[in-house]
Design a protein around this motif. Structure first.
Motif, PDB file in Angstrom:
ATOM      1  N   PHE A 165       0.849  -1.188   0.000  1.00 52.66           N
ATOM      2  CA  PHE A 165       0.000   0.000   0.000  1.00 52.66           C
ATOM      3  C   PHE A 165       0.891   1.246   0.000  1.00 52.66           C
ATOM      4  O   PHE A 165       1.888   1.313   0.718  1.00 52.66           O
ATOM      5  CB  PHE A 165      -0.897   0.027   1.232  1.00 52.66           C
ATOM      6  N   GLY A 166       0.488   2.221  -0.784  1.00 50.39           N
ATOM      7  CA  GLY A 166       1.259   3.447  -0.910  1.00 50.39           C
ATOM      8  C   GLY A 166       2.077   3.494  -2.178  1.00 50.39           C
ATOM      9  O   GLY A 166       2.477   4.582  -2.607  1.00 50.39           O
ATOM     10  N   VAL A 167       2.310   2.337  -2.802  1.00 47.14           N
ATOM     11  CA  VAL A 167       3.037   2.268  -4.072  1.00 47.14           C
ATOM     12  C   VAL A 167       2.012   2.086  -5.189  1.00 47.14           C
ATOM     13  O   VAL A 167       1.160   1.199  -5.102  1.00 47.14           O
ATOM     14  CB  VAL A 167       4.048   1.105  -4.075  1.00 47.14           C
ATOM     15  N   PRO A 168       2.036   2.915  -6.239  1.00 42.03           N
ATOM     16  CA  PRO A 168       1.055   2.770  -7.321  1.00 42.03           C
ATOM     17  C   PRO A 168       1.074   1.374  -7.918  1.00 42.03           C
ATOM     18  O   PRO A 168       2.119   0.739  -8.034  1.00 42.03           O
ATOM     19  CB  PRO A 168       1.492   3.827  -8.338  1.00 42.03           C
ATOM     20  N   ALA A 169      -0.118   0.894  -8.290  1.00 40.35           N
ATOM     21  CA  ALA A 169      -0.267  -0.429  -8.893  1.00 40.35           C
ATOM     22  C   ALA A 169      -0.697  -0.261 -10.346  1.00 40.35           C
ATOM     23  O   ALA A 169      -1.652   0.465 -10.638  1.00 40.35           O
ATOM     24  CB  ALA A 169      -1.300  -1.248  -8.132  1.00 40.35           C
ATOM     25  N   GLU A 170       0.005  -0.910 -11.239  1.00 34.78           N
ATOM     26  CA  GLU A 170      -0.301  -0.853 -12.670  1.00 34.78           C
ATOM     27  C   GLU A 170      -1.299  -1.951 -13.023  1.00 34.78           C
ATOM     28  O   GLU A 170      -1.080  -3.130 -12.725  1.00 34.78           O
ATOM     29  CB  GLU A 170       0.969  -1.032 -13.494  1.00 34.78           C
ATOM     30  N   LEU A 171      -2.393  -1.547 -13.662  1.00 32.58           N
ATOM     31  CA  LEU A 171      -3.386  -2.511 -14.141  1.00 32.58           C
ATOM     32  C   LEU A 171      -3.246  -2.599 -15.662  1.00 32.58           C
ATOM     33  O   LEU A 171      -3.587  -1.658 -16.377  1.00 32.58           O
ATOM     34  CB  LEU A 171      -4.801  -2.059 -13.773  1.00 32.58           C
ATOM     35  N   PRO A 172      -2.743  -3.719 -16.176  1.00 33.70           N
ATOM     36  CA  PRO A 172      -2.497  -3.840 -17.616  1.00 33.70           C
ATOM     37  C   PRO A 172      -3.794  -3.985 -18.401  1.00 33.70           C
ATOM     38  O   PRO A 172      -4.897  -3.834 -17.861  1.00 33.70           O
ATOM     39  CB  PRO A 172      -1.627  -5.090 -17.709  1.00 33.70           C
ATOM     40  N   ALA A 173      -3.663  -4.273 -19.694  1.00 31.95           N
ATOM     41  CA  ALA A 173      -4.822  -4.475 -20.560  1.00 31.95           C
ATOM     42  C   ALA A 173      -5.730  -5.549 -19.946  1.00 31.95           C
ATOM     43  O   ALA A 173      -5.239  -6.492 -19.317  1.00 31.95           O
ATOM     44  CB  ALA A 173      -4.350  -4.887 -21.951  1.00 31.95           C
ATOM     45  N   PRO A 174      -7.034  -5.373 -20.055  1.00 31.86           N
ATOM     46  CA  PRO A 174      -7.734  -4.405 -20.915  1.00 31.86           C
ATOM     47  C   PRO A 174      -7.991  -3.039 -20.283  1.00 31.86           C
ATOM     48  O   PRO A 174      -8.673  -2.207 -20.889  1.00 31.86           O
ATOM     49  CB  PRO A 174      -9.070  -5.108 -21.165  1.00 31.86           C
ATOM     50  N   LEU A 175      -7.464  -2.770 -19.078  1.00 33.96           N
ATOM     51  CA  LEU A 175      -7.721  -1.484 -18.439  1.00 33.96           C
ATOM     52  C   LEU A 175      -6.637  -0.461 -18.742  1.00 33.96           C
ATOM     53  O   LEU A 175      -6.935   0.670 -19.119  1.00 33.96           O
ATOM     54  CB  LEU A 175      -7.863  -1.671 -16.924  1.00 33.96           C
ATOM     55  N   GLY A 176      -5.377  -0.813 -18.525  1.00 32.13           N
ATOM     56  CA  GLY A 176      -4.306   0.143 -18.761  1.00 32.13           C
ATOM     57  C   GLY A 176      -4.391   1.340 -17.839  1.00 32.13           C
ATOM     58  O   GLY A 176      -4.226   2.478 -18.273  1.00 32.13           O
ATOM     59  N   LEU A 177      -4.627   1.086 -16.555  1.00 33.77           N
ATOM     60  CA  LEU A 177      -4.778   2.160 -15.571  1.00 33.77           C
ATOM     61  C   LEU A 177      -3.710   2.032 -14.493  1.00 33.77           C
ATOM     62  O   LEU A 177      -3.089   0.989 -14.323  1.00 33.77           O
ATOM     63  CB  LEU A 177      -6.164   2.094 -14.914  1.00 33.77           C
ATOM     64  N   ARG A 178      -3.533   3.116 -13.756  1.00 32.16           N
ATOM     65  CA  ARG A 178      -2.606   3.124 -12.623  1.00 32.16           C
ATOM     66  C   ARG A 178      -3.371   3.532 -11.388  1.00 32.16           C
ATOM     67  O   ARG A 178      -3.954   4.614 -11.333  1.00 32.16           O
ATOM     68  CB  ARG A 178      -1.467   4.103 -12.900  1.00 32.16           C
ATOM     69  N   LEU A 179      -3.373   2.654 -10.391  1.00 31.83           N
ATOM     70  CA  LEU A 179      -4.085   2.915  -9.143  1.00 31.83           C
ATOM     71  C   LEU A 179      -3.138   3.503  -8.110  1.00 31.83           C
ATOM     72  O   LEU A 179      -2.092   2.914  -7.801  1.00 31.83           O
ATOM     73  CB  LEU A 179      -4.694   1.627  -8.586  1.00 31.83           C
ATOM     74  N   ASP A 180      -3.522   4.638  -7.548  1.00 36.96           N
ATOM     75  CA  ASP A 180      -2.775   5.236  -6.450  1.00 36.96           C
ATOM     76  C   ASP A 180      -3.308   4.634  -5.157  1.00 36.96           C
ATOM     77  O   ASP A 180      -4.466   4.851  -4.786  1.00 36.96           O
ATOM     78  CB  ASP A 180      -2.964   6.752  -6.468  1.00 36.96           C
ATOM     79  N   THR A 181      -2.495   3.876  -4.457  1.00 40.26           N
ATOM     80  CA  THR A 181      -2.965   3.159  -3.271  1.00 40.26           C
ATOM     81  C   THR A 181      -2.657   3.880  -1.965  1.00 40.26           C
ATOM     82  O   THR A 181      -2.728   3.288  -0.890  1.00 40.26           O
ATOM     83  CB  THR A 181      -2.345   1.749  -3.227  1.00 40.26           C
ATOM     84  N   ALA A 182      -2.327   5.174  -2.047  1.00 37.81           N
ATOM     85  CA  ALA A 182      -1.991   5.915  -0.831  1.00 37.81           C
ATOM     86  C   ALA A 182      -3.152   5.927   0.152  1.00 37.81           C
ATOM     87  O   ALA A 182      -2.951   5.853   1.373  1.00 37.81           O
ATOM     88  CB  ALA A 182      -1.573   7.337  -1.196  1.00 37.81           C
ATOM     89  N   THR A 183      -4.392   6.030  -0.356  1.00 36.35           N
ATOM     90  CA  THR A 183      -5.533   6.077   0.555  1.00 36.35           C
ATOM     91  C   THR A 183      -5.740   4.735   1.249  1.00 36.35           C
ATOM     92  O   THR A 183      -6.231   4.692   2.377  1.00 36.35           O
ATOM     93  CB  THR A 183      -6.813   6.468  -0.199  1.00 36.35           C
ATOM     94  N   LEU A 184      -5.371   3.644   0.592  1.00 38.97           N
ATOM     95  CA  LEU A 184      -5.476   2.339   1.242  1.00 38.97           C
ATOM     96  C   LEU A 184      -4.482   2.250   2.400  1.00 38.97           C
ATOM     97  O   LEU A 184      -4.787   1.692   3.457  1.00 38.97           O
ATOM     98  CB  LEU A 184      -5.211   1.221   0.233  1.00 38.97           C
TER      99      LEU A 184
END
Length: 203
Positions: A165-184
């Motif tokens: 938690f606190g380190v961004p998590a990369e979500l690959p295809a089919p999303l291609g998003l980056r989750l900021d987990t600081a709030t977790l």
């Protein structure tokens, strides 16, 4: 660790001979406060959500709303996964995707499943992979980690990446998003250090 986490799912009985149709009938007649699941021939009770568990799901939902407003993280949506019937803590899919579906919807079209757990269940992950759910997120509060499972193949995922938690998590295809987990991380402070042992008495 502060707060309490729902216990791991409880196995009710080993009924490998129970047809899945009988399970669906049983689940439909269960009280509203009891959510049943069926995994590898076993009848299980999904534990209730406590306060921190609910806040973790709210934060993840909020993250997806900001990154993908056309998608929705459906909470506890019943899914048909082969002969298993599970209720992930969240199922990410286009809005209105499950409109018209019954209690147990098909996983086709779902982009991601999410489970926030105290004790991971490899059997659950295998069920998601076998049903070709593209991505699975595993939130472990005790370890304060988020695991991204991608590239389903057979009954497993080829790519499994764990981040604290606190380190961004990369979500690959089919999303291609980056989750900021600081709030977790803010929701799950680390356990305080253990108190030092008292000195041994002098004889």
């Amino acid at each position: 660790m502060t707060g309490t986490f729902p216990p791991a799912e409880r196995k009710c009985a080993h009924r490998a001979d129970m047809p899945v149709e009988d399970f669906e009938e049983l689940a439909a007649s269960a009280p509203e406060t009891v959510w049943l699941e069926f995994l590898d021939g076993e009848l299980r009770v999904k534990p209730p959500s406590d306060g921190v568990h609910g806040e973790l799901l709210r934060e993840v939902t909020q993250l997806f709303l900001g990154l993908a407003p056309d998608l929705w993280l459906y909470p506890w949506r019943g899914l048909r996964l082969g002969d298993s019937r599970l209720r992930p803590d969240g199922t990410l899919a286009p809005r209105r995707h499950f409109r018209g579906a019954g209690e147990w919807g098909a996983p086709a079209g779902a982009l991601l499943t999410l489970d926030a757990v105290a004790v991971p269940s490899p059997a659950r992950v295998r069920a998601y992979a076998a049903a070709r759910v593209p991505l699975h997120l595993l939130v472990e509060r005790e370890r304060r980690t988020l695991t991204v499972c991608a590239e389903p193949h057979g009954d497993g995922y080829r790519s499994v990446t764990t981040r604290p938690f606190g380190v961004p998590a990369e979500l690959p295809a089919p999303l291609g998003l980056r989750l900021d987990t600081a709030t977790l991380a803010a929701l799950t402070p680390p356990a305080p250090p253990a108190s030092p042992a008292p000195p041994a008495p002098v004889s």
